[in-house]
Design a protein around this motif. Structure first.
Motif, PDB file in Angstrom:
ATOM      1  N   PHE A  87     -43.618 -43.077 -71.363  1.00 49.49           N
ATOM      2  CA  PHE A  87     -43.693 -43.238 -72.140  1.00 49.49           C
ATOM      3  C   PHE A  87     -41.831 -43.462 -71.987  1.00 49.49           C
ATOM      4  CE2 PHE A  87     -46.630 -40.089 -72.268  1.00 49.49           C
ATOM      5  CZ  PHE A  87     -46.932 -40.391 -73.803  1.00 49.49           C
ATOM      6  N   ALA A  91     -40.547 -38.444 -70.649  1.00 49.82           N
ATOM      7  CA  ALA A  91     -41.027 -37.188 -71.065  1.00 49.82           C
ATOM      8  C   ALA A  91     -41.562 -36.931 -69.526  1.00 49.82           C
ATOM      9  CB  ALA A  91     -42.759 -37.837 -72.171  1.00 49.82           C
ATOM     10  N   PHE A  93     -41.397 -33.837 -67.180  1.00 53.51           N
ATOM     11  CA  PHE A  93     -40.899 -32.350 -67.852  1.00 53.51           C
ATOM     12  C   PHE A  93     -39.814 -31.570 -66.745  1.00 53.51           C
ATOM     13  CE2 PHE A  93     -45.529 -33.110 -67.239  1.00 53.51           C
ATOM     14  CZ  PHE A  93     -46.458 -32.958 -68.454  1.00 53.51           C
ATOM     15  N   HIS A  95     -38.854 -29.298 -66.165  1.00 50.21           N
ATOM     16  CA  HIS A  95     -38.320 -27.741 -65.636  1.00 50.21           C
ATOM     17  C   HIS A  95     -38.971 -27.656 -63.743  1.00 50.21           C
ATOM     18  CE1 HIS A  95     -42.373 -27.889 -67.414  1.00 50.21           C
ATOM     19  NE2 HIS A  95     -42.815 -27.162 -67.080  1.00 50.21           N
ATOM     20  N   PHE A 132     -37.766 -37.869 -52.725  1.00 52.66           N
ATOM     21  CA  PHE A 132     -36.827 -38.091 -53.862  1.00 52.66           C
ATOM     22  C   PHE A 132     -37.606 -36.734 -54.337  1.00 52.66           C
ATOM     23  CE2 PHE A 132     -34.350 -40.884 -52.905  1.00 52.66           C
ATOM     24  CZ  PHE A 132     -33.971 -41.148 -54.202  1.00 52.66           C
ATOM     25  N   ARG A 152     -46.733 -41.118 -61.813  1.00 55.60           N
ATOM     26  CA  ARG A 152     -47.310 -40.178 -62.671  1.00 55.60           C
ATOM     27  C   ARG A 152     -48.342 -40.800 -63.118  1.00 55.60           C
ATOM     28  NH1 ARG A 152     -44.011 -36.279 -67.285  1.00 55.60           N
ATOM     29  NH2 ARG A 152     -44.680 -37.792 -68.015  1.00 55.60           N
TER      30      ARG A 152
ATOM     31  N   LEU B 618     -43.180 -34.726 -74.605  1.00 54.80           N
ATOM     32  CA  LEU B 618     -43.664 -34.016 -73.353  1.00 54.80           C
ATOM     33  C   LEU B 618     -44.982 -33.467 -73.266  1.00 54.80           C
ATOM     34  CD1 LEU B 618     -40.162 -32.098 -72.814  1.00 54.80           C
ATOM     35  CD2 LEU B 618     -41.304 -34.011 -71.537  1.00 54.80           C
ATOM     36  N   ALA B 621     -47.812 -36.668 -72.966  1.00 59.22           N
ATOM     37  CA  ALA B 621     -47.617 -37.195 -71.668  1.00 59.22           C
ATOM     38  C   ALA B 621     -48.875 -35.662 -71.385  1.00 59.22           C
ATOM     39  CB  ALA B 621     -46.417 -36.975 -70.729  1.00 59.22           C
ATOM     40  N   VAL B 636     -46.467 -26.994 -69.817  1.00 61.45           N
ATOM     41  CA  VAL B 636     -45.788 -27.180 -70.136  1.00 61.45           C
ATOM     42  C   VAL B 636     -44.649 -26.417 -71.396  1.00 61.45           C
ATOM     43  CG1 VAL B 636     -44.333 -29.646 -71.252  1.00 61.45           C
ATOM     44  CG2 VAL B 636     -46.496 -29.551 -69.705  1.00 61.45           C
ATOM     45  N   PRO B 639     -42.510 -22.661 -70.665  1.00 59.26           N
ATOM     46  CA  PRO B 639     -41.701 -22.659 -69.032  1.00 59.26           C
ATOM     47  C   PRO B 639     -40.479 -22.949 -70.297  1.00 59.26           C
ATOM     48  CG  PRO B 639     -43.671 -23.034 -67.651  1.00 59.26           C
ATOM     49  CD  PRO B 639     -44.032 -23.805 -70.022  1.00 59.26           C
ATOM     50  N   LEU B 640     -41.023 -24.230 -70.711  1.00 60.36           N
ATOM     51  CA  LEU B 640     -39.428 -24.690 -71.484  1.00 60.36           C
ATOM     52  C   LEU B 640     -38.958 -23.875 -72.583  1.00 60.36           C
ATOM     53  CD1 LEU B 640     -40.010 -28.448 -71.304  1.00 60.36           C
ATOM     54  CD2 LEU B 640     -38.868 -27.208 -69.871  1.00 60.36           C
ATOM     55  N   ARG B 719     -32.456 -21.359 -59.835  1.00 62.67           N
ATOM     56  CA  ARG B 719     -32.307 -23.268 -60.369  1.00 62.67           C
ATOM     57  C   ARG B 719     -31.491 -22.953 -59.698  1.00 62.67           C
ATOM     58  NH1 ARG B 719     -34.157 -26.131 -65.488  1.00 62.67           N
ATOM     59  NH2 ARG B 719     -35.770 -25.644 -64.663  1.00 62.67           N
ATOM     60  N   ARG B 722     -31.743 -23.503 -56.547  1.00 60.24           N
ATOM     61  CA  ARG B 722     -32.759 -24.787 -55.608  1.00 60.24           C
ATOM     62  C   ARG B 722     -31.818 -26.124 -54.868  1.00 60.24           C
ATOM     63  NH1 ARG B 722     -38.059 -25.025 -58.532  1.00 60.24           N
ATOM     64  NH2 ARG B 722     -37.168 -26.707 -59.493  1.00 60.24           N
ATOM     65  N   LEU B 723     -30.782 -26.193 -56.032  1.00 59.60           N
ATOM     66  CA  LEU B 723     -29.742 -27.067 -55.752  1.00 59.60           C
ATOM     67  C   LEU B 723     -28.734 -27.381 -54.325  1.00 59.60           C
ATOM     68  CD1 LEU B 723     -28.618 -28.218 -60.388  1.00 59.60           C
ATOM     69  CD2 LEU B 723     -30.775 -28.085 -58.874  1.00 59.60           C
ATOM     70  N   LEU B 726     -31.111 -27.885 -51.841  1.00 58.06           N
ATOM     71  CA  LEU B 726     -31.355 -29.343 -51.899  1.00 58.06           C
ATOM     72  C   LEU B 726     -30.256 -30.134 -51.519  1.00 58.06           C
ATOM     73  CD1 LEU B 726     -32.819 -31.083 -54.991  1.00 58.06           C
ATOM     74  CD2 LEU B 726     -33.534 -30.998 -53.365  1.00 58.06           C
ATOM     75  N   VAL B 731     -30.603 -36.557 -48.216  1.00 59.21           N
ATOM     76  CA  VAL B 731     -31.332 -37.299 -48.484  1.00 59.21           C
ATOM     77  C   VAL B 731     -31.501 -39.065 -48.227  1.00 59.21           C
ATOM     78  CG1 VAL B 731     -31.570 -38.105 -50.967  1.00 59.21           C
ATOM     79  CG2 VAL B 731     -30.937 -35.863 -50.407  1.00 59.21           C
ATOM     80  N   ALA B 733     -32.758 -41.899 -49.076  1.00 58.86           N
ATOM     81  CA  ALA B 733     -33.254 -43.070 -49.838  1.00 58.86           C
ATOM     82  C   ALA B 733     -31.797 -42.824 -51.348  1.00 58.86           C
ATOM     83  CB  ALA B 733     -34.479 -43.669 -50.278  1.00 58.86           C
ATOM     84  N   ARG B 734     -31.390 -44.326 -51.649  1.00 60.75           N
ATOM     85  CA  ARG B 734     -30.225 -43.834 -52.682  1.00 60.75           C
ATOM     86  C   ARG B 734     -30.996 -45.430 -53.382  1.00 60.75           C
ATOM     87  NH1 ARG B 734     -27.489 -41.727 -56.330  1.00 60.75           N
ATOM     88  NH2 ARG B 734     -28.456 -40.027 -56.071  1.00 60.75           N
TER      89      ARG B 734
END
Lengths: 355, 734
Positions: A87, A91, A93, A95, A132, A152, B618, B621, B636, B639-640, B719, B722-723, B726, B731, B733-734
């Protein structure tokens, strides 16, 4: 991965799409060959995105038939078509982690989670995003997000990959790199791909074939070279690359060569027609050159604007045949604003389109 | 399609065979019906009723059910099967509904008279679990078949959802409201009579203008209208002053202003009225002070127009503020900056640019205030005195010395037409005129500060009002701790003890008088809240994400119940659900239903706002990746939508606790609600208990809101956790 020859072929038969009273597509018929990348190109509102969404199954046809891989899918929704789409907004997600995003299509079709995640990791590796997987989409740069969107769509091994202006949110340099990557992935997986863009340079750069659309129908289709060298209308000539269009009289046509006269100069221009017609002469900016007046018989003119760009000089001219835009790549001699000049045309590179 | 339809078919059969067709005395969940599911004529299932207990029409009505079953077994052709399912299940639904209406306890027993010869003992009571299971599964067979015909893009989930919501709104909004019409046209002998309706409608008691010419009071119609116009204008002006202060000045305590907007949401509607009585009533604090120091005579001025008006201004100004702050912020700063670069000064910019851009928003706020005021029931009930408005008149026509449901229905029609007109004006006139200047483009720049004169004017209006609001609310706390307001101001906990005492002598015994209604309120509100959120958000999903025929009518009808005043809903529910086929009065179900469908528009609006912020791509997709619409919603959308779901839950919970207008008609001795209990105390003059109870309610709601907020907060924390994890992992690759 069956050996089926029609796998990935897309066929539209007289497809009409209306939104209320607005006609978005007037009876469109087209065939897309397996493994080719076809671009739908056109100005906004021409129906190119609608066409893409019809292939995806996100819109229902008003009339006509659509088949994918030789199977009639006209009445199937997006869920049940073996296509996937990248898209414009990506798009992703928000979350779900990158890995969950890429594995989504697999997990909803009941692939075991482990296997789905393994495949997702392969997909990420393919777009150069190993490691990633645990990030959230919001922690990636625009270019990385774009590649996640491609991964994806590709891990599902769809029959047709659809791309809706995938590069419009990237800056120019990144854009060139990503489109090469997309092209490479498409060719290495031998995917059929349909690509929508309004940028003609992008279209020429990635496509096997371009379908130019205008006012809800196809204006012309062909390879990038076909469209550039043999436009079939003023619209195509102007839309694909720059062009000066000059009305001209066609005298006679013999064996593919038309004798014409513009601005008092007689020219012989290649054409596919054999009967004289109302024509416009297509003069690409690099197919005309400037000389000082008097030496050769040319079209008289006067320089009104000159821009030095380093590798070329762009001139705007006032001539006997109207305003002209000319690019000089040789840069042998510069003509300052105000100078009188003669314009010489490269006959072999000119084309005629119906006026 | 076949699988889904078969599933619903099986459920329908279970409903017809093994669930009691009629409402069960003791309630479904007591399972007292299990032993008599075939033998007891009161609790037998539909099939047993038909075969064993002379209710043969039930068998007739169930024939289509057998028809769909046979079709599913023997028809192989997909298209034909789909069509058969649709046609037969429509027939089934029509027959079941028709038998419910025709063969009632009181209606003429056409069939019996014909076939049995003379009335029998076999009339029927309200439908029960079996009937509803059969009806709903038939409905889903219908929608599945319909989607099987290729309608709705063949999406059984979406078509089913549309079918469900349409029928729920039809049964629980339109069906009851239509009863008002019927009732209003009913003459004394029960037959429809236009003359009767006309004489009621044009009654001098409703329309008199005696308060303008000569003395006496005006009719409730004029009173309501006048009050609503003044409240709309007043709240809009006050709200605008607050909104300007919040956005266009350097005022420091802006957060306090925001808090002031939340407090009224958790305040039961009559509580402000109570606090006003404590301040300005005959023995109120202010009245006493003025009497002592300035010899101002004590009067009952509060009980009447001015009291109600004051209470409504206090109650509804925050709503106007909420609307207008969006409007004022919506005026793009770049427009104002453009105006200033064109050499306009601050006043000119406000006069010619900002104000005209806000005008549609102001109209909107006015109409909202108008609707809220005209539908308000709590404040006029507590403070109205002889000043009668439509909503209270409706109530007194039902519960008064002479119950006159015809008059109540007529008044309800007048009230409904006023709110509906305002609602329609708001939607079609104001809605189209709004200048949306929020473009989504990053709009830098700052709002122009107000010019000094205007700023001072805003301060002068809004700040005293804010202070007044604070005083009014503190009255609620003080009032609950003194013995007898105005006479004996000594500190006491008596009111709390009477209402909420607990005895531990032998086990825990809830001895306080309020516990009963308190628990009922909490239970019913917490059952209603998830359903409200579910129905509201599902509707919002359909409205924002799906295209279907009749979508606009669908949207309009779901929003309509917003414009129906609570009193009208209340009276329509008792008129509609007091008799078979749906007999619900006196149960807790009717309370839950009234909350769900009355608060549904709130859920719909919240859902629409939240859903509009989710990019449609969304969903698309997810669809192109092979997920069907149900999976898309589950994985989708939901949760959002987390925060929106919680907001809808909180709001519907709070609204269920604070609402009084609809509830007061529907409570029963067994299921009394807090608000109607408090109103009862007020009517008895027991202000202490009423106020103590109100304070407890407010605290309860605060705890619930804060608790829910904590859950949202936790989500965010997770959340962030989690960050952090992380960022510790390297990490490459960049």
């Amino acid at each position: 991965m069956s050996g089926n020859e029609t796998k990935g072929a897309v066929r539209f038969e007289n497809v009409v799409k209306k939104f209320g009273d607005v006609v978005a597509l007037k009876s469109l018929s087209l065939d897309i060959v397996p493994g080719e990348l076809v671009t739908l190109l056109g100005p906004s509102g021409c129906g190119k995105t609608t066409t893409l969404r019809l292939i995806a199954g996100l819109e229902a046809v008003t009339e006509g038939l659509i088949s994918i891989g030789g199977k009639d899918v006209t009445h199937l929704t997006a869920t049940y078509r073996n296509v996937s789409m990248v898209f414009q907004s990506y798009a992703l997600f928000p979350h779900m982690s990158v890995r969950e995003n890429v594995a989504y299509g697999l997990t909803v079709s009941a692939t075991p989670k482990k296997e789905a995640f393994d495949k997702a990791e392969e997909g990420l590796a393919m777009v150069g995003l190993e490691g990633f997987g645990d990030r959230l989409p919001s922690e990636l740069s625009g270019g990385q997000q774009q590649r996640v969107a491609v991964a994806r769509a590709v891990v599902l091994e769809p029959e047709v990959l659809l791309l809706d202006e995938p590069l419009s949110n990237l800056d120019a340099k990144l854009c060139r790199r990503v489109r090469e990557e997309i092209r490479q992935i498409q060719q290495s997986l031998n995917l059929t791909a349909v690509y929508v863009t309004h940028d003609q340079e992008e279209a020429m750069a990635v496509s096997d074939r371009i379908i130019v659309m205008k006012n809800a129908e196809i204006a012309q289709m062909g390879t990038p070279a076909d469209l550039y060298n043999e436009p079939n209308s003023e619209f195509i000539a102007d839309f694909i690359g720059d062009a000066n269009l000059v009305k001209c009289d066609v005298g006679s046509i013999t064996s593919g060569i038309a004798s014409i006269e513009v601005g008092g100069v007689k020219l012989k221009v290649p054409t596919t027609r054999n009967v004289p017609f109302n024509a416009s002469l297509v003069i690409r900016p690099q197919n005309a050159s400037l000389t000082a007046p008097g030496k050769k018989p040319g079209i008289r003119g006067n320089v009104t604007y000159a821009a030095f760009l380093g590798n070329q000089i762009q001139y705007t001219l006032d001539t006997d045949i109207g305003k002209m835009f000319v690019v000089d790549n040789t840069m042998d001699k510069t003509f300052p604003v105000g100078s009188d000049i003669h314009l010489l045309l490269n006959e072999k590179k000119l084309a005629l389109v119906p006026a | 399609m076949k699988k889904t339809a078969t599933l619903w078919q099986i459920i329908a059969l279970i409903g017809a065979l093994f669930l009691p067709w009629y409402g069960v005395n003791g309630g479904f969940w007591s399972f007292g019906w299990v032993s008599g599911i075939f033998s007891d004529p009161k609790t037998a299932s539909a099939v047993a009723q038909g075969l064993l207990h002379d209710r043969w029409w039930l068998i007739t009505a169930l024939i289509p059910l057998a028809g769909t079953g046979l079709s599913l077994l023997f028809i192989k052709d997909h298209k034909l099967l789909a069509k058969l399912l649709v046609v037969i299940s429509i027939a089934g639904l029509v027959m079941i509904i028709a038998q419910g209406f025709i063969i009632a306890r009181t209606a003429p027993r056409i069939f019996l008279d014909l076939f049995v010869g003379g009335p029998g003992e076999t009339g029927q009571t309200g439908m029960g679990a079996g009937a509803f299971v059969v009806l709903f599964s038939q409905l889903f067979v219908l929608t599945t078949g319909y989607s099987g015909m290729g309608k709705g893009r063949g999406d059984a989930f979406i078509v089913g959802m549309i079918g469900l919501i349409v029928s729920l709104v039809a049964v629980f909004v339109f069906f009851p409201v239509s009863h008002i019409l019927v009732q209003a046209f009913q003459g004394g002998d029960g037959s429809p009579s236009l003359a009767e309706f006309w004489s009621r409608l044009s009654s001098d008691r409703i329309w008199t203008l005696r308060c303008l010419v000569g003395n006496g009071s005006c009719g409730p119609a004029w009173n309501s209208l006048m009050l609503a116009i003044m409240t709309g204008a007043g709240t809009t002006l006050l709200g605008l002053a607050f909104a300007l202060i919040a956005t266009r000045t350097g005022f420091r305590a802006k957060r306090v202003l925001r808090v002031l907007t939340i407090v009224p949401i958790i305040t039961p509607p009559f509580v402000i009225g109570l606090a006003l009585i404590l301040l300005f009533g005959r023995s109120g604090t202010v009245t006493e002070l003025l009497n002592t120091y300035f010899d101002v005579p004590k009067t009952r001025w509060l009980y009447g127009f001015w009291g109600v008006y004051l209470a409504q201004l206090l109650s509804f100004t925050p709503i106007a503020f909420l609307v207008l702050i969006g409007v004022v912020e919506g005026v793009s700063p770049s427009m104002e900056e453009a105006s200033q670069t064109l050499n306009a000064d601050r006043w000119q910019t406000f006069r010619w640019i900002s104000f005209p851009l806000m005008r549609p928003g102001l109209a909107n706020a006015f109409l909202l205030g108008f609707i809220e005021s005209i539908a308000d029931f709590g404040n006029p009930l507590v403070l109205g005195g002889n000043f009668s408005v439509l909503s209270t008149e409706i109530y007194f026509s039902i519960v008064g010395a002479v119950a006159n449901s015809g008059r109540a229905a007529t008044l309800a029609i007048i009230l409904l037409s006023m709110t509906l007109s305002a609602f329609l004006i708001q939607r079609w006139w104001v809605g189209k005129k709004s200048y949306a200047t929020v473009t989504g483009k990053a709009d830098s720049g700052q709002h122009t500060p107000l010019n000094p004169a205007l700023r001072n004017l805003c301060y002068a209006t809004a700040l005293p009002w804010a202070a007044f609001t604070v005083v009014v609310y503190s009255m609620i706390i003080f009032g609950s701790f003194v013995k007898l307001w105005g006479y004996d101001h000594s500190f006491t906990l008596d009111h709390y003890l009477r209402a909420f005492s607990v005895s531990f002598s032998d086990g825990i015994r809830w001895t306080g008088v309020a516990w009963d209604s308190y628990f009922t309120t909490l239970t019913i509100s917490s059952i209603a809240a998830p359903f409200t959120a579910l129905v509201g958000l599902a509707t919002a999903y359909l409205l924002v994400r799906q295209k279907f025929v009749g979508k606009e009518a669908f949207e309009f009808s779901t929003m309509l119940s917003f414009a129906i005043p609570g009193t009208v809903i209340g009276i329509s529910y008792i008129l509609a659900f007091n008799v078979p086929p749906i007999e619900l009065t006196g149960t807790s179900i009717i309370l839950i239903l009234v909350f769900v469908f009355r608060n549904m528009p709130v859920g719909v609006r919240g859902g629409i706002a939240a859903m509009s912020q989710l990019d449609k791509s969304l969903d698309e997709a997810s669809n192109t990746l092979g997920a069907n619409s149900f999976t898309t919603v589950r994985r989708v959308i939901i949760p959002l939508m987390g925060p929106a779901i919680l907001a809808a839950l909180t709001y519907s919970f709070v609204r269920a606790i604070t609402s009084v207008s609809a509830v007061i008609f529907l409570v029963s001795a067994r299921h009394n609600m807090a608000t109607s209990f408090i109103v009862g105390r007020v009517e008895n003059g027991e202000f202490g208990i009423a106020i103590a109870y109100s304070a407890v309610l407010i605290v309860t709601m605060l705890i619930v809101i804060l608790g829910l907020q904590l859950i949202i907060g936790k989500r965010r924390l997770r959340r962030e956790d989690r960050l952090q994890v992380l960022s510790k992992t390297p990490v490459v690759a960049r």
